[in-house]
Design a protein around this motif. Structure first.
Motif, mmCIF file in Angstrom:
data_model
loop_
_atom_site.group_PDB
_atom_site.id
_atom_site.type_symbol
_atom_site.label_atom_id
_atom_site.label_comp_id
_atom_site.label_asym_id
_atom_site.label_seq_id
_atom_site.Cartn_x
_atom_site.Cartn_y
_atom_site.Cartn_z
ATOM 1 N N LEU A 98 0.901 -1.205 0.076
ATOM 2 C CA LEU A 98 0.145 0.171 0.033
ATOM 3 C C LEU A 98 0.796 1.285 0.048
ATOM 4 N N ARG B 66 1.080 11.069 8.356
ATOM 5 C CA ARG B 66 -0.123 11.644 7.893
ATOM 6 C C ARG B 66 -1.124 10.624 8.042
ATOM 7 N N ILE B 67 -1.000 9.490 7.598
ATOM 8 C CA ILE B 67 -1.986 8.339 7.471
ATOM 9 C C ILE B 67 -2.159 7.400 8.833
ATOM 10 N N TYR C 66 -11.497 9.314 5.337
ATOM 11 C CA TYR C 66 -10.011 9.638 5.300
ATOM 12 C C TYR C 66 -9.690 10.398 6.698
ATOM 13 N N ARG D 43 -3.327 8.236 -8.495
ATOM 14 C CA ARG D 43 -4.665 8.246 -7.744
ATOM 15 C C ARG D 43 -5.673 8.854 -8.856
ATOM 16 N N TYR E 151 4.394 21.251 4.578
ATOM 17 C CA TYR E 151 3.478 20.330 4.097
ATOM 18 C C TYR E 151 2.041 20.919 4.860
HETATM 19 N N1 UDP Z 1 0.357 7.402 1.076
HETATM 20 C C1 UDP Z 1 0.651 6.047 0.656
HETATM 21 N N2 UDP Z 1 -0.451 5.310 0.012
HETATM 22 C C2 UDP Z 1 -1.879 5.799 0.243
HETATM 23 C C3 UDP Z 1 -1.786 6.991 0.357
HETATM 24 C C4 UDP Z 1 -0.839 7.700 1.222
HETATM 25 O O1 UDP Z 1 1.811 5.434 0.427
HETATM 26 O O2 UDP Z 1 -2.588 4.941 -0.290
HETATM 27 C C5 UDP Z 1 1.677 7.984 1.743
HETATM 28 C C6 UDP Z 1 2.103 8.943 0.353
HETATM 29 O O3 UDP Z 1 3.531 8.878 0.732
HETATM 30 C C7 UDP Z 1 1.601 10.217 0.582
HETATM 31 C C8 UDP Z 1 1.525 10.234 2.132
HETATM 32 O O4 UDP Z 1 1.407 9.012 2.653
HETATM 33 O O5 UDP Z 1 2.418 11.309 -0.015
HETATM 34 C C9 UDP Z 1 0.410 11.242 2.495
HETATM 35 O O6 UDP Z 1 -0.647 10.810 2.085
HETATM 36 P P1 UDP Z 1 -1.784 12.077 1.940
HETATM 37 O O7 UDP Z 1 -3.080 11.438 1.339
HETATM 38 O O8 UDP Z 1 -1.961 12.796 3.485
HETATM 39 O O9 UDP Z 1 -1.153 13.040 1.027
HETATM 40 P P2 UDP Z 1 -1.737 14.526 0.091
HETATM 41 O O10 UDP Z 1 -2.331 13.825 -1.156
HETATM 42 O O11 UDP Z 1 -3.031 14.870 1.021
HETATM 43 O O12 UDP Z 1 -0.703 15.214 0.172
#
Ligand code: UDP
Ligand code: FAD
Length: 366
Positions: free
Chosen positions: A148, A171-172, A182, A279, A344
Motif C-alpha cells: 500500500l 499523516r495516515i 479519510y 490516484r 506540508y
Molecule cells: N500514502 C501511500 N499510500 C496511500 C496513501 C498515502 O503511500 O494509499 C503516503 C504517500 O507517501 C503520501 C503520504 O502517505 O504522500 C501522505 O498521504 P496524504 O493523502 O496525506 O497526501 P496528500 O495527497 O494529502 O498530500
C-alpha cells in the motif's frame, strides 16, 4: 501607486492575510503570477458543468473552530466526509488501513477492535523511526508497507520512503475499527459554491487591489509598498543563491465522460508502481453535484513544473534553513505559506498560520 502591503501569491495564505489587514483599513495589493486567484484551491466549472479542482482534489477538514468560523464568513458549506480506497490484489480496500482493510487483504474475519490489535501486534515490526518507511512498518509490518505504501510513495515523491522524513507517512493513521473516513476531524465540509467563490469574497474589500498574471519580479517599479508578505517559493525569491529546493509537481490529466459515474468511490489510490498515476478522483463525489456527466482526474507526479509539494528530506530542510536565515534579516518582509515556509501545510493549517501572523501585524500598528 502606494500600498501598505504587497502580498505575493493569492493562495489561501495570501488571501487570509489580505482580508484581515484590509479589514483594518490597510491598503493591499495582492498579486499572482497565475491567470487566476486562489492558488492551489482554485476550482472552476468545466465543459461537463462539473466543478473541478484544477490543482487536484482539495478536501477541507479541520479541528479548529477558529479556522472553521473564519472561513464560514465567506462561504456556506455542504457536509462531506471524504473516503478513499486503494486498488490492490484486484480489490478495493479502505485507506487509511482499518479492520476491513486487514480482513480484505489477508482474507481474515477479525470482528473486534481487540482482534485487529492482536493481528497488528503480530505483523508490525519494532523500529526506531527515522524515515517514512519506518513509520509504516512499525505500525503494520512489511507486507502492507509493500502493498500500500512503497509504490505509491515512490511515485508521489520520486524517491524512496527511506529518504523521506517521517512526517509524510505519519499523516495516515492506522485504525483498529471499521471507520472508513479519510479524516476524523470535527469539521469536514466543502464550500457550497466552491473555493474560488469563497476566495473572491475574501478579496472583495475595497481596500484590496488584485493583479493576476504578474510575477513578483516583474512588478511595475512605480508600485510602492511599505511591507511585503511573500507566499511563493523561498529559493526563487533569493534567485536560488544557495541552490534549488526540491518541490514535487503533478501533471493533472482530466477525462470527461457522458455517463453519470466513472467509479464507485471519490478517490481510488493506485499503489502499484506499474500504473503511472497515483490516484483517480471523481469530482462529483466531492461537490455533491447531481448531473448526467462526470469528470475525473488522474495525477502523474513529476519533478518538472510548478511547485506543489515541498519534498521533505534532510538535505532540503538544511537548505531551507539557509534561506530562512536570509529571510529573517529582511526588514518589513514576511515569508509565509506552503512554498515560502517549505511546509506540508493543509488548508486549515495555512489559514491558522495566516490568521496568527495577521493578528501579530495588526497588534503592531493598532
Ligand atoms: N500514502 C501511500 N499510500 C496511500 C496513501 C498515502 O503511500 O494509499 C503516503 C504517500 O507517501 C503520501 C503520504 O502517505 O504522500 C501522505 O498521504 P496524504 O493523502 O496525506 O497526501 P496528500 O495527497 O494529502 O498530500
Ligand atoms: P498556494 O496555494 O501554493 O499559493 C501560492 C500562490 O503564490 C500561487 O497562486 C502561486 O501562483 C503564487 N506565486 C508563487 N510565486 C509567485 C511569484 N513569484 N509571483 C507571483 N505569484 C506567485 N490541503 C487540504 O487541507 N486538503 C486537501 O485535500 C489538499 N489536497 C491537496 C492536493 C494537492 C495536489 C496539493 C498540491 C495540495 C493539497 N492541499 C490540501 C494543500 C493545500 O493546497 C495548501 O495547504 C494550500 O493551498 C496552501 O496555500 P498557500 O497560499 O500557502 O499556497
Amino acid at each position: 501607486m502606494d500600498y501598505d502591503f504587497l502580498i505575493v501569491g493569492s493562495g489561501i495564505s495570501g488571501c487570509t492575510i489580505a482580508e484581515q489587514l484590509a479589514s483594518k483599513s490597510q491598503k493591499i495589493l495582492i498579486i499572482d503570477k497565475r491567470n487566476h486567484i486562489g492558488g492551489n484551491l482554485y476550482d472552476e466549472y468545466d465543459q461537463n458543468n462539473v466543478l473541478i479542482h484544477k490543482y487536484g482534489p482539495h478536501i477541507f477538514h479541520t479541528n479548529s473552530k477558529i479556522v472553521f468560523d473564519y472561513l464560514s464568513k465567506f462561504t456556506e458549506w455542504i457536509k462531506y466526509e471524504h473516503k478513499v480506497v486503494a486498488f490492490v490484489d484486484n480489490k478495493y480496500v479502505p485507506i487509511p488501513i482499518n479492520r476491513n482493510t486487514l480482513n480484505l487483504i489477508f482474507n481474515l474475519n477479525l470482528k473486534t477492535d481487540e482482534e485487529a490489535t492482536q493481528y497488528l501486534n503480530k505483523i508490525k515490526e519494532d523500529k526506531i523511526i527515522k524515515n517514512s518507511r519506518d513509520v509504516v512498518i512499525s505500525k503494520v509490518g512489511n507486507e502492507l508497507y509493500k502493498k500500500l505504501f512503497e509504490g505509491y510513495t515512490k511515485k508521489q515523491w520520486g524517491i524512496s520512503p527511506e529518504n523521506l522524513l517521517p512526517e509524510i507517512t505519519k499523516r495516515i493513521p492506522v485504525r483498529i475499527n471499521t471507520d472508513d473516513r479519510y479524516f476524523t476531524d470535527i469539521y469536514q465540509y466543502m464550500p457550497k459554491n466552491g473555493y474560488t467563490a469563497m476566495i473572491k469574497k475574501m478579496l472583495s474589500n475595497e481596500n484590496i487591489t488584485t493583479l493576476i498574471n504578474t510575477d513578483f519580479k516583474d512588478l511595475d517599479k512605480k508600485i510602492h509598498y511599505k511591507n511585503l508578505i511573500y507566499t511563493g517559493p523561498i529559493d526563487y525569491f533569493f534567485d536560488y543563491k544557495y541552490g534549488k529546493l526540491q518541490y514535487r509537481s503533478i501533471i493533472f490529466e482530466f477525462e470527461r465522460y457522458n455517463k453519470s459515474h466513472y467509479q464507485d468511490y471519490a478517490v481510488v489510490n493506485y499503489p502499484d508502481e506499474k500504473v503511472k498515476y497515483t490516484r483517480i478522483t471523481e469530482f462529483k463525489y466531492l461537490t455533491g453535484q447531481n448531473i448526467d456527466k462526470t469528470t475525473i482526474v488522474k495525477e502523474y507526479p513529476t519533478n518538472i513544473g510548478e511547485e506543489y509539494y515541498p519534498i521533505l528530506t534532510e538535505a532540503n530542510i538544511d537548505l531551507y534553513k539557509k534561506y530562512k536565515l536570509e529571510a529573517d534579516k529582511l526588514p518589513n518582509t514576511t515569508f509565509i505559506g506552503r512554498l515560502a515556509e517549505f511546509k506540508y501545510y493543509n488548508i486549515d493549517q495555512a489559514v491558522a498560520s495566516a490568521l496568527l501572523l495577521s493578528k501579530k501585524i495588526i497588534k503592531e500598528f493598532d
